[in-house]
Design a protein around this motif. Structure first.
Motif, short mmCIF file in Angstrom:
data_model
loop_
_atom_site.label_atom_id
_atom_site.label_comp_id
_atom_site.label_asym_id
_atom_site.label_seq_id
_atom_site.Cartn_x
_atom_site.Cartn_y
_atom_site.Cartn_z
N GLU A 35 10.93 -24.86 -2.29
CA GLU A 35 11.61 -24.19 -3.59
C GLU A 35 12.23 -22.82 -3.11
N PRO A 36 13.40 -22.50 -3.92
CA PRO A 36 14.11 -21.11 -3.70
C PRO A 36 13.15 -19.84 -3.61
N ARG A 37 13.00 -18.92 -3.09
CA ARG A 37 12.40 -17.86 -3.37
C ARG A 37 13.20 -16.51 -3.70
N GLN A 38 12.38 -15.50 -4.31
CA GLN A 38 13.33 -14.65 -4.97
C GLN A 38 13.27 -13.14 -4.38
N LEU A 39 14.43 -12.53 -4.24
CA LEU A 39 14.55 -11.33 -3.57
C LEU A 39 14.76 -10.48 -4.80
N SER A 40 13.75 -9.38 -4.77
CA SER A 40 13.77 -8.21 -5.73
C SER A 40 13.87 -6.85 -5.19
N ILE A 41 14.03 -5.98 -6.04
CA ILE A 41 13.96 -4.34 -5.93
C ILE A 41 12.31 -4.35 -6.44
N VAL A 42 11.43 -3.92 -5.80
CA VAL A 42 10.17 -3.62 -6.08
C VAL A 42 9.74 -2.39 -6.09
N SER A 43 9.11 -2.04 -7.18
CA SER A 43 8.76 -0.55 -7.20
C SER A 43 7.21 -0.36 -7.90
N ARG A 44 6.65 0.80 -7.86
CA ARG A 44 5.43 1.05 -8.71
C ARG A 44 5.66 1.04 -10.07
N GLY A 49 -0.86 -7.54 -8.01
CA GLY A 49 -0.96 -7.39 -9.65
C GLY A 49 0.31 -7.26 -10.44
N VAL A 50 0.53 -8.05 -11.28
CA VAL A 50 1.74 -8.06 -12.01
C VAL A 50 1.91 -6.69 -12.88
N GLN A 51 0.79 -6.06 -13.13
CA GLN A 51 0.67 -5.03 -13.84
C GLN A 51 0.72 -3.73 -13.01
N GLU A 52 0.70 -3.77 -11.79
CA GLU A 52 1.00 -2.79 -10.82
C GLU A 52 2.24 -2.42 -10.42
N PHE A 53 3.12 -3.66 -10.27
CA PHE A 53 4.43 -3.39 -9.29
C PHE A 53 5.42 -3.95 -10.52
N ALA A 54 6.68 -3.43 -10.68
CA ALA A 54 7.82 -3.77 -11.22
C ALA A 54 8.69 -4.60 -10.47
N CYS A 55 9.15 -5.66 -10.76
CA CYS A 55 10.31 -6.38 -10.04
C CYS A 55 11.90 -6.38 -10.87
N GLU A 56 12.69 -6.17 -9.99
CA GLU A 56 14.09 -6.35 -10.60
C GLU A 56 14.81 -7.43 -9.80
N PRO A 57 14.83 -8.71 -10.24
CA PRO A 57 15.50 -9.81 -9.33
C PRO A 57 16.74 -9.75 -8.94
N LEU A 58 17.01 -9.78 -7.55
CA LEU A 58 18.47 -9.63 -7.05
C LEU A 58 19.13 -11.05 -6.79
N LEU A 59 18.51 -11.93 -6.27
CA LEU A 59 19.04 -13.19 -5.95
C LEU A 59 17.79 -14.33 -5.62
N THR A 60 18.17 -15.30 -5.41
CA THR A 60 17.31 -16.44 -4.96
C THR A 60 17.83 -16.86 -3.57
N TYR A 61 16.88 -17.28 -2.54
CA TYR A 61 17.26 -17.60 -1.22
C TYR A 61 16.56 -18.81 -0.85
N PRO A 100 0.82 -1.20 -0.15
CA PRO A 100 -0.06 -0.02 -0.12
C PRO A 100 0.55 1.37 -0.07
N LEU A 101 2.21 1.21 0.67
CA LEU A 101 2.96 2.44 0.54
C LEU A 101 3.46 2.70 -0.55
N LEU A 102 3.84 1.51 -1.35
CA LEU A 102 4.42 1.70 -2.78
C LEU A 102 3.27 2.22 -3.60
N ARG A 103 1.91 1.62 -3.39
CA ARG A 103 0.89 1.88 -4.15
C ARG A 103 0.62 3.48 -4.25
N ASP A 104 0.69 4.21 -3.21
CA ASP A 104 0.51 5.53 -3.03
C ASP A 104 1.59 6.54 -3.21
#
Length: 317
Positions: A266-275, A153-165, A134-138
């Motif tokens: 399964e490994p999970r993905q850490l990303s930079i997430v922005s609007r 929603g994949v249309q709402e946020f952009a992800c830049e993958p950094l690593l898997t953990y 919600p803080l990213l959204r506004d």
């Protein structure tokens, strides 16, 4: 729709009343009231719910409020970037951080960023992505370092993958089930987990049901912080599931250990997430670059501690 009208709308929401909003904006109560009425008239929609105890918002008002916050925050970022071009580095940067990152790479990244942009007012927000969204959204939060929930929603946020953990089921050292080999051995234990308000069913399915295990939900305690989770695991003999890297760093290292279970996660993905479709400020770009630099430095290091960390991580940048 004019800027001063959006400012009146946001100030009224933050302050809880028109009178308090007027004080915050340095305007008369009549001026704020007029701006809000003009906004409702121009949009031909009821936006506010006026009551003796304060003001609320209609569904139309809530939608517009989200966009108004975004507009004002983007303008603030633009002003900050222009001031930087004038030679004055000012502004604010709010970054959301998933808990395990706060315990590992964040301090070094912050120190590096502060050297490059000492005038920026930095605010760090620790929490799950569902709290940060919600803080990213506004536009209140510039970006987050975390895992975007599948329901977002994949249309709402952009992800830049950094690593898997990697992630593991963990217990305290000396726990009666520290040699357990299956999730089925742990169904009579109490568990402490960190999950969003609507995430219990999905997590139970991920940890138990898909492996043919059934656990009573009363055995699951929801922890709102890593400190609370640690306390429950160490002093209440609860099981937990979390990033494996936590077992390699203070305050968890040597006190909590991952179990060698036959069930795999399964490994999970850490990303930079922005609007999506928003522009990161110069300060935000600088912070991301500092974080990248710290990650790469530790990934290439031959030190024993770094090698232990990257046994559970795989860099994607």
């Amino acid at each position: 729709m004019k800027l001063h009208q959006l400012e009146a709308l946001v100030a009224s929401a933050d302050a809880g009343s028109i009178r308090a909003a007027a004080r915050a904006l340095g305007l008369s109560q009549a001026a704020v009231t007029r701006a809000l009425r003009e906004l409702e008239a121009s949009e031909r929609l009821p936006l506010l719910i006026r009551a003796p105890e304060g003001i609320g918002f209609t569904e139309h008002g809530k939608v517009l409020l989200t966009h108004a916050r975004l507009v004002l925050n983007q303008l603030a970022h633009a002003q900050s970037d222009l001031e930087r071009l004038r030679g004055r580095v000012e502004g604010r940067l709010m970054v959301g951080v998933t808990p395990w990152v706060a315990l590992t790479f964040l301090p070094e990244a912050v120190l590096l960023f502060r050297k490059q942009m000492p005038e920026i007012r930095l605010e760090l927000f620790e929490g799950l992505m569902t709290v940060a969204q919600p803080l990213l959204r506004d536009g209140s939060m510039d970006f987050a370092i975390g895992q975007l929930q599948p329901s977002a929603g994949v249309q709402e946020f952009a992800c830049e993958p950094l690593l898997t953990y990697e992630s593991s089921v963990m217990v305290r050292a000396g726990h009666r089930h520290e040699r357990a080999s299956s999730i089925h051995d742990l169904l009579e234990d109490d568990w402490v987990l960190n999950f969003p308000p609507d995430g219990l069913a999905g997590l139970v399915d991920y940890l138990f049901t898909r492996h043919g295990a059934q656990i009573e939900e009363r055995r699951i305690v929801r922890a709102q912080s890593v400190a609370m989770l640690q306390t429950m695991v160490e002093h209440a003999d609860m099981c937990t599931w979390s990033p494996t890297i936590l077992s390699r760093v203070p305050p968890f290292g040597g006190r909590l250990g991952p179990l060698a279970l036959s069930e795999r996660f399964e490994p999970r993905q850490l990303s930079i997430v922005s609007r999506r479709n928003s522009t990161l400020s110069n300060a935000a770009v600088c912070f991301v670059e500092c974080f990248f630099k710290v990650l790469r430095s530790h990934a290439r290091s031959g030190k024993r501690d770094d090698l232990a960390l990257f046994e559970t991580l795989s860099l994607l940048i």
